[in-house]
Write a protein that holds these residues in place. Structure first.
Motif, PDB file in Angstrom:
ATOM      1  N   GLN A   5      -4.731   8.084   9.644  1.00 52.77           N
ATOM      2  CA  GLN A   5      -6.099   7.941   9.151  1.00 52.77           C
ATOM      3  C   GLN A   5      -6.416   6.509   8.750  1.00 52.77           C
ATOM      4  O   GLN A   5      -7.506   6.003   9.019  1.00 52.77           O
ATOM      5  CB  GLN A   5      -6.332   8.884   7.978  1.00 52.77           C
ATOM      6  N   ALA A   6      -5.468   5.844   8.098  1.00 53.88           N
ATOM      7  CA  ALA A   6      -5.713   4.488   7.614  1.00 53.88           C
ATOM      8  C   ALA A   6      -5.891   3.496   8.756  1.00 53.88           C
ATOM      9  O   ALA A   6      -6.643   2.524   8.629  1.00 53.88           O
ATOM     10  CB  ALA A   6      -4.562   4.037   6.713  1.00 53.88           C
ATOM     11  N   TYR A  29      -1.001   9.699   6.578  1.00 60.33           N
ATOM     12  CA  TYR A  29      -1.704   8.586   5.943  1.00 60.33           C
ATOM     13  C   TYR A  29      -1.962   7.455   6.937  1.00 60.33           C
ATOM     14  O   TYR A  29      -3.086   6.934   7.031  1.00 60.33           O
ATOM     15  CB  TYR A  29      -0.893   8.053   4.757  1.00 60.33           C
ATOM     16  N   LEU A  81       1.102   4.048  -3.008  1.00 60.19           N
ATOM     17  CA  LEU A  81       0.646   5.401  -2.691  1.00 60.19           C
ATOM     18  C   LEU A  81       1.754   6.432  -2.838  1.00 60.19           C
ATOM     19  O   LEU A  81       1.546   7.517  -3.398  1.00 60.19           O
ATOM     20  CB  LEU A  81       0.081   5.439  -1.269  1.00 60.19           C
ATOM     21  N   PHE A  82       2.942   6.106  -2.343  1.00 62.08           N
ATOM     22  CA  PHE A  82       4.048   7.076  -2.321  1.00 62.08           C
ATOM     23  C   PHE A  82       5.065   6.850  -3.442  1.00 62.08           C
ATOM     24  O   PHE A  82       6.102   7.508  -3.473  1.00 62.08           O
ATOM     25  CB  PHE A  82       4.762   7.014  -0.965  1.00 62.08           C
ATOM     26  N   ASN A  85       0.835  -1.207   0.000  1.00 64.84           N
ATOM     27  CA  ASN A  85       0.000   0.000   0.000  1.00 64.84           C
ATOM     28  C   ASN A  85       0.868   1.255   0.000  1.00 64.84           C
ATOM     29  O   ASN A  85       0.585   2.222  -0.707  1.00 64.84           O
ATOM     30  CB  ASN A  85      -0.919   0.013   1.221  1.00 64.84           C
ATOM     31  N   LEU A  86       1.942   1.239   0.798  1.00 69.91           N
ATOM     32  CA  LEU A  86       2.843   2.392   0.859  1.00 69.91           C
ATOM     33  C   LEU A  86       3.588   2.576  -0.463  1.00 69.91           C
ATOM     34  O   LEU A  86       3.755   3.705  -0.936  1.00 69.91           O
ATOM     35  CB  LEU A  86       3.859   2.223   1.991  1.00 69.91           C
ATOM     36  N   LYS A 140       3.998  13.125   5.558  1.00 70.08           N
ATOM     37  CA  LYS A 140       2.974  12.542   4.687  1.00 70.08           C
ATOM     38  C   LYS A 140       2.641  11.111   5.116  1.00 70.08           C
ATOM     39  O   LYS A 140       1.470  10.714   5.138  1.00 70.08           O
ATOM     40  CB  LYS A 140       3.450  12.551   3.233  1.00 70.08           C
ATOM     41  N   LEU A 141       3.669  10.352   5.464  1.00 70.83           N
ATOM     42  CA  LEU A 141       3.460   8.968   5.875  1.00 70.83           C
ATOM     43  C   LEU A 141       2.650   8.894   7.165  1.00 70.83           C
ATOM     44  O   LEU A 141       1.706   8.104   7.278  1.00 70.83           O
ATOM     45  CB  LEU A 141       4.814   8.272   6.054  1.00 70.83           C
ATOM     46  N   SER A 186       0.587   3.316  13.618  1.00 72.61           N
ATOM     47  CA  SER A 186       0.740   4.582  12.919  1.00 72.61           C
ATOM     48  C   SER A 186       2.031   5.266  13.353  1.00 72.61           C
ATOM     49  O   SER A 186       2.616   4.925  14.376  1.00 72.61           O
ATOM     50  CB  SER A 186      -0.453   5.495  13.214  1.00 72.61           C
TER      51      SER A 186
END
Length: 302
Positions: A129-130, A126, A12-13, A8-9, A122-123, A31
């Motif tokens: 929230q995720a 994300y 996304l990034f 996912n990372l 940014k990480l 997180s």
């Protein structure tokens, strides 16, 4: 427990996979990223091994200056805890020794061109929230003058119609029918949509409308912090009084307390205006102002 994967990372990034492509299905359950500074000098008492490990210029430059024996010792001590992955920031080079240990332990080693601090920010945003605890409730979420409000009430009471009036006055829709609530902190509750209802508002006798197509981009907001819980109810005779300051009530969602207001409906009542007044009054209270207190002071002065 909620989780995301290393893949996912990567997606996304847009991360570059240096080693461990076969292990990108590894799960991340915590997180916030971690920069292993103290761990490189042998201090592991509070090492958050479940977190993504980010290596910035400081960490890589430190490793470059070590002898091969020292480097192998320090890196070996960290990889044995099997964190989900390592991410090297700022496109740094000379990582063969790091690749060797990650390959041995089956840990993905990734790289990004972004500066360390910017990437971590940014990480973290994300992941928070995720991985946030969440729940779904029936209702409408709107943003009124920058203030997130949850509108609740029985089916057919007029929640969506009230939201439409607010949108027409320049406020924003966040979610209709199903509102997803996410707990981002002890006192922070985020309201958002569930993707399938994004931008849609269901109006009885009209049907589904897309508020962005009707009123433009300004009519919709992806998410909003919820600070007021307003319930629309049927009118009850003799139920309302004229107290100067109503006893505060609260709702509880995911252990986050939100101020609660009941608005009773009756023909002729401008519910949208009352909601605007409630939002503005909440804002004034955050600034330390109470209309009731000022009124009582005036009476005392007289």
């Amino acid at each position: 427990m909620k989780s995301v994967t290393v893949k996912n990372l990567i997606d996304l990034f847009k991360l570059e996979v240096l080693i461990g492509n076969e292990h990108i299905g590894r799960v991340i359950t915590r997180s916030r990223a971690h920069r292993p500074g103290l761990e490189f000098v042998g201090y592991f008492d509070f090492f958050p091994m479940e977190r993504v490990q980010v290596l910035g210029k400081k960490e890589i430059n430190y490793l470059h200056k070590l002898t091969e024996e020292e480097r192998n010792h320090h890196i070996g001590n960290i990889v044995k805890y099997h964190p989900p992955c390592f991410v090297v920031a700022a496109n740094q080079e000379g990582l063969k020794y790091l690749m060797k240990y990650c390959e041995q332990e089956g840990i993905p080693l990734l790289r990004t061109a972004e500066p360390t601090t910017e990437f971590i920010n940014k990480l973290d945003m994300y992941l928070i929230q995720a991985l946030a605890p969440e729940m779904a409730i029936h209702g409408v979420c709107v943003n009124v003058s920058g203030i997130g409000i949850l509108l609740r009430g029985k089916s057919g009471i007029g929640k969506s119609e009230t939201a439409h009036t607010l949108i027409h006055r320049g406020h924003r829709l966040v979610a209709d029918d199903v509102v997803t609530l996410k707990k981002l902190g002890p006192n922070t509750l985020l309201g958002t949509h569930n993707e399938s209802t994004r931008e849609f508002l269901a109006l009885r006798s009209i049907g589904l409308v897309n508020v962005v197509r009707l009123y433009g981009r300004k009519a919709f907001q992806e998410q909003s912090r919820i600070v007021l819980d307003i319930e629309l109810t049927h009118w009850k005779d003799q139920a309302l009084n004229n107290d100067l300051e109503l006893e505060p009530k609260f709702s509880d969602y995911l252990d986050v307390r939100i101020p609660y207001i009941e608005i009773q409906l009756q023909p002729g009542r401008d519910v949208a205006s009352l909601i605007e007044a409630a939002a503005n009054n909440w804002y004034l209270k955050q600034q330390g102002y109470s209309a009731a207190e000022e009124f009582m002071k005036r009476l005392q002065n007289e």
